[in-house]
Motif scaffolding. Structure first.
Motif, PDB file in Angstrom:
ATOM      1  N   ALA A 213       0.830  -1.205   0.000  1.00  0.00           N
ATOM      2  CA  ALA A 213       0.000   0.000   0.000  1.00  0.00           C
ATOM      3  C   ALA A 213       0.863   1.253   0.000  1.00  0.00           C
ATOM      4  O   ALA A 213       0.566   2.229  -0.695  1.00  0.00           O
ATOM      5  CB  ALA A 213      -0.936  -0.008   1.203  1.00  0.00           C
ATOM      6  N   VAL A 214       1.948   1.239   0.779  1.00  0.00           N
ATOM      7  CA  VAL A 214       2.862   2.385   0.820  1.00  0.00           C
ATOM      8  C   VAL A 214       3.532   2.571  -0.536  1.00  0.00           C
ATOM      9  O   VAL A 214       3.608   3.690  -1.059  1.00  0.00           O
ATOM     10  CB  VAL A 214       3.923   2.187   1.924  1.00  0.00           C
ATOM     11  CG1 VAL A 214       4.995   3.268   1.852  1.00  0.00           C
ATOM     12  CG2 VAL A 214       3.267   2.201   3.303  1.00  0.00           C
ATOM     13  N   VAL A 215       4.005   1.477  -1.119  1.00  0.00           N
ATOM     14  CA  VAL A 215       4.679   1.551  -2.419  1.00  0.00           C
ATOM     15  C   VAL A 215       3.741   2.089  -3.489  1.00  0.00           C
ATOM     16  O   VAL A 215       4.132   2.879  -4.353  1.00  0.00           O
ATOM     17  CB  VAL A 215       5.234   0.165  -2.818  1.00  0.00           C
ATOM     18  CG1 VAL A 215       5.760   0.189  -4.241  1.00  0.00           C
ATOM     19  CG2 VAL A 215       6.342  -0.247  -1.870  1.00  0.00           C
ATOM     20  N   SER A 216       2.469   1.684  -3.430  1.00  0.00           N
ATOM     21  CA  SER A 216       1.511   2.113  -4.457  1.00  0.00           C
ATOM     22  C   SER A 216       1.282   3.622  -4.428  1.00  0.00           C
ATOM     23  O   SER A 216       0.858   4.203  -5.423  1.00  0.00           O
ATOM     24  CB  SER A 216       0.174   1.383  -4.273  1.00  0.00           C
ATOM     25  OG  SER A 216      -0.552   1.889  -3.161  1.00  0.00           O
ATOM     26  N   GLU A 217       1.569   4.268  -3.276  1.00  0.00           N
ATOM     27  CA  GLU A 217       1.360   5.705  -3.161  1.00  0.00           C
ATOM     28  C   GLU A 217       2.533   6.531  -3.684  1.00  0.00           C
ATOM     29  O   GLU A 217       2.393   7.734  -3.871  1.00  0.00           O
ATOM     30  CB  GLU A 217       1.083   6.073  -1.700  1.00  0.00           C
ATOM     31  CG  GLU A 217      -0.242   5.523  -1.180  1.00  0.00           C
ATOM     32  CD  GLU A 217      -0.720   6.235   0.071  1.00  0.00           C
ATOM     33  OE1 GLU A 217       0.049   7.034   0.639  1.00  0.00           O
ATOM     34  OE2 GLU A 217      -1.878   6.008   0.464  1.00  0.00           O
ATOM     35  N   VAL A 218       3.681   5.882  -3.903  1.00  0.00           N
ATOM     36  CA  VAL A 218       4.869   6.659  -4.269  1.00  0.00           C
ATOM     37  C   VAL A 218       5.516   6.209  -5.583  1.00  0.00           C
ATOM     38  O   VAL A 218       6.126   7.021  -6.281  1.00  0.00           O
ATOM     39  CB  VAL A 218       5.918   6.611  -3.125  1.00  0.00           C
ATOM     40  CG1 VAL A 218       6.545   5.254  -3.000  1.00  0.00           C
ATOM     41  CG2 VAL A 218       6.975   7.688  -3.288  1.00  0.00           C
ATOM     42  N   PRO A 524      -2.388   4.288   4.479  1.00  0.00           N
ATOM     43  CA  PRO A 524      -2.082   3.941   3.082  1.00  0.00           C
ATOM     44  C   PRO A 524      -3.028   2.874   2.577  1.00  0.00           C
ATOM     45  O   PRO A 524      -3.296   1.880   3.253  1.00  0.00           O
ATOM     46  CB  PRO A 524      -0.640   3.418   3.141  1.00  0.00           C
ATOM     47  CG  PRO A 524      -0.441   2.998   4.552  1.00  0.00           C
ATOM     48  CD  PRO A 524      -1.323   3.857   5.394  1.00  0.00           C
ATOM     49  N   ALA A 525      -3.594   3.114   1.406  1.00  0.00           N
ATOM     50  CA  ALA A 525      -4.504   2.143   0.788  1.00  0.00           C
ATOM     51  C   ALA A 525      -3.997   1.836  -0.602  1.00  0.00           C
ATOM     52  O   ALA A 525      -3.412   2.699  -1.272  1.00  0.00           O
ATOM     53  CB  ALA A 525      -5.918   2.697   0.724  1.00  0.00           C
ATOM     54  N   ILE A 526      -4.184   0.616  -1.037  1.00  0.00           N
ATOM     55  CA  ILE A 526      -3.708   0.228  -2.366  1.00  0.00           C
ATOM     56  C   ILE A 526      -4.473   1.019  -3.410  1.00  0.00           C
ATOM     57  O   ILE A 526      -5.688   0.933  -3.519  1.00  0.00           O
ATOM     58  CB  ILE A 526      -3.889  -1.292  -2.583  1.00  0.00           C
ATOM     59  CG1 ILE A 526      -2.912  -2.045  -1.681  1.00  0.00           C
ATOM     60  CG2 ILE A 526      -3.686  -1.664  -4.029  1.00  0.00           C
ATOM     61  CD1 ILE A 526      -3.063  -3.539  -1.716  1.00  0.00           C
ATOM     62  N   SER A 527      -3.744   1.837  -4.173  1.00  0.00           N
ATOM     63  CA  SER A 527      -4.364   2.660  -5.211  1.00  0.00           C
ATOM     64  C   SER A 527      -4.113   2.047  -6.572  1.00  0.00           C
ATOM     65  O   SER A 527      -3.030   1.543  -6.857  1.00  0.00           O
ATOM     66  CB  SER A 527      -3.800   4.082  -5.157  1.00  0.00           C
ATOM     67  OG  SER A 527      -2.394   4.061  -5.258  1.00  0.00           O
TER      68      SER A 527
END
Length: 528
Positions: A213-218, A524-527
């Motif tokens: 989820a964190v990776v998907s935000e950046v 953080p949510a999976i985007s």
């Protein structure tokens, strides 16, 4: 700007990274994702020339484009690598507190990097360091420049580390779990800062994390690793909307499970098991660097038998202080903490000993909680022998039973802490807490250092233990997605005071406070 092909790294003949290949474009943020031991950090350390002495790059190429031309970073010696580090490429690590020199002011540490990697001299060095701190969006850069690391918050220390990494104007920045130890609001700020740095400097970033989820935000693109190999790679949209590999699907499933669950309601007895009544806690000025301050201010809440109460808030909100006060590890300034109707301050003799058995704590870092010189068997038998709950033979039998409950092999009794993974060590310290048959477990950030799949396994374990041993949990965490999935009721703390409290579904579904809404929005949510 970076092309890695066929990277294979081994420790003492055992391969830990096998045939890893990927490209990184100028201005791209590439996310490395995987569980602990998947090879993410080892890949990064190989690129930086920072592998431990017993590790070698068996084969592979890593062609880095620099101002002086193309360089294979696996074919240069340590001296050449040292020139690259901080110049063409730089790295920031998970824990800034251990990366910064505690005896030097932060400004001097940035000055060192500027002096080493630029042609600036004299007053221009200090001016450049202040500019970097300003770029890190820090309030009052001059004050930060003159501060020691211990005087800064976790987020501020991480920004100082990023400033040091950027001092030499690198074209490649490697960020290894830079937000794992931070609360959700600070994490969101650091992720935004990294994106801003990429946009303003047009540098490339490798962002390493166990949290999808964190990776998907950046990140722009993602590389999923398992047991030293790449199992899947693609754009963020492709990976999350249409994952191909079962391992990737499982990682996404674990995070979605944490995000979608909301703690169950609980039927409470009329009499609370634990009560905090107008509790205030102060830390006095006890040295030249710590000023006195009130950490907890007039806090009141109850914990009922059999429930899981979540205590949430940002770093410095007073969560851990409250947990330690319940155990008697921190003195309270005013108010009362009651256990089974009795003030814990008045407990003496057998009553005090019984309270110590019935209320146990599990700390955040299991490695530092275990004596490295004691075997697991010795560590788990120690409290049983101390409290005279059985003979040595009975204590050993009890420890083997607990290891079985924790799904650890019986021969673990003869092994040492360093021989276990982080998740296994956390199971061991929980087993030690259970050795005395407690009624209450205070869980202080016990899942924060674990990867998402291990977190999900630990939550399942905690739920099972709660039912099997009839436990009551005080669950302290800055990770709201875990609290949301696991706790019956939630108390939200802000700067030592209660912002709001209530059932998990009410607090997360209909927050009454702007501060609580800010925390929830930062999850953080999976985007896709």
């Amino acid at each position: 700007m970076l092309k890695v092909s066929g990277l294979t790294v081994s420790f003492g003949g055992k391969k830990v990274v096998s045939d890893v290949s990927f490209n990184l474009n100028q201005g791209e943020i590439l996310g490395f994702v995987g569980e602990s031991g998947s090879g993410k950090s080892i890949t990064a350390l190989a690129l930086m020339g920072l592998l431990p002495p017993n590790a070698i790059v068996e084969q592979g190429k890593a062609i880095l484009e620099t101002e002086s031309g193309s360089i294979d970073v696996f074919k240069i010696d340590s001296r050449q690598h040292q020139k690259l580090r901080g110049g063409a490429m730089a790295m920031i690590f998970q824990e800034p507190q251990t990366s910064l020199n505690p005896s030097m002011r932060c400004g001097k540490q940035i000055d060192e990097a500027v002096l080493l990697h630029t042609t600036l001299r004299g007053k221009a060095i200090r001016e450049r360091s202040i500019e970097l701190l300003t770029e890190m969006q820090l309030p009052n850069p001059e004050k930060i420049y003159n501060s020691f690391p211990h005087q800064l918050s976790g987020g501020q220390k991480q920004r100082v580390m990023i400033a040091i990494a950027l001092a030499g104007n690198p074209k490649l920045l490697i960020a290894d779990e830079p937000t794992t130890a931070l609360d959700v609001t600070v994490q969101k700020e650091i992720l935004k800062l990294l994106r801003d740095i990429r946009d303003q400097r047009d540098i490339s970033i490798i962002f390493i994390s166990h949290d999808l989820a964190v990776v998907s935000e950046v990140a722009d693109n993602i590389m999923v690793m398992k047991q030293g190999e790449i199992v899947e790679k693609g754009t963020v949209l492709d990976i999350f909307s249409n994952p191909k590999h079962p391992y990737t699907k499982n990682l996404i499933g674990f995070r979605q499970k944490l995000n979608n669950l909301i703690g169950l309601s609980h039927t409470y007895k009329t009499t609370p098991l634990i009560s905090f009544k107008s509790v205030s806690i102060e830390y006095a000025s006890n040295s030249w660097f710590r000023e006195g301050f009130r950490a907890v201010k007039d806090v009141s809440f109850d914990i009922f038998e059999g429930e899981t109460l979540g205590l949430v808030g940002e770093s410095g909100s007073g969560k851990s202080t409250i947990g330690r006060a319940l155990l008697g590890l921190t003195s309270i300034k005013s108010g009362q903490i009651r256990y089974k109707g009795l003030s814990i301050d008045t407990l003496k003799g057998k009553d005090r000993l019984r309270f110590c058995r019935e209320v146990q704590i599990v700390f955040q870092d299991p490695y530092s909680s275990l004596n490295p010189r004691l075997t697991i068997g010795q560590a788990l038998m120690e409290p049983i022998i101390y409290h005279r709950l059985g003979t040595l033979k009975q204590a050993r039998r009890r420890v083997i039973e607990l290891l079985d409950v924790m799904q650890l092999a019986a021969n673990s009794i003869n092994r040492y802490p360093h021989e276990f993974s982080g998740g296994q060590r956390q199971r061991i310290v929980i087993a030690r807490a259970l050795a005395l048959n407690p009624k209450v477990l205070v869980c202080d950030e016990i899942l924060s250092a674990l990867d998402v799949s291990t977190q999900a396994q630990m939550i399942d374990l905690l739920i099972r233990l709660k039912e099997e041993f009839n436990l009551t949990y005080l669950f302290i965490s800055h990770d709201l997605s875990i609290v949301k999935s696991f706790c019956n009721r939630v108390v939200v703390l802000n700067k030592g005071m209660i912002e709001e409290q209530g059932l998990a579904q009410d607090v997360f579904g209909k927050p009454q406070s702007i501060y609580t809404q800010k925390l929830i929005d930062s999850i953080p949510a999976i985007s896709t």
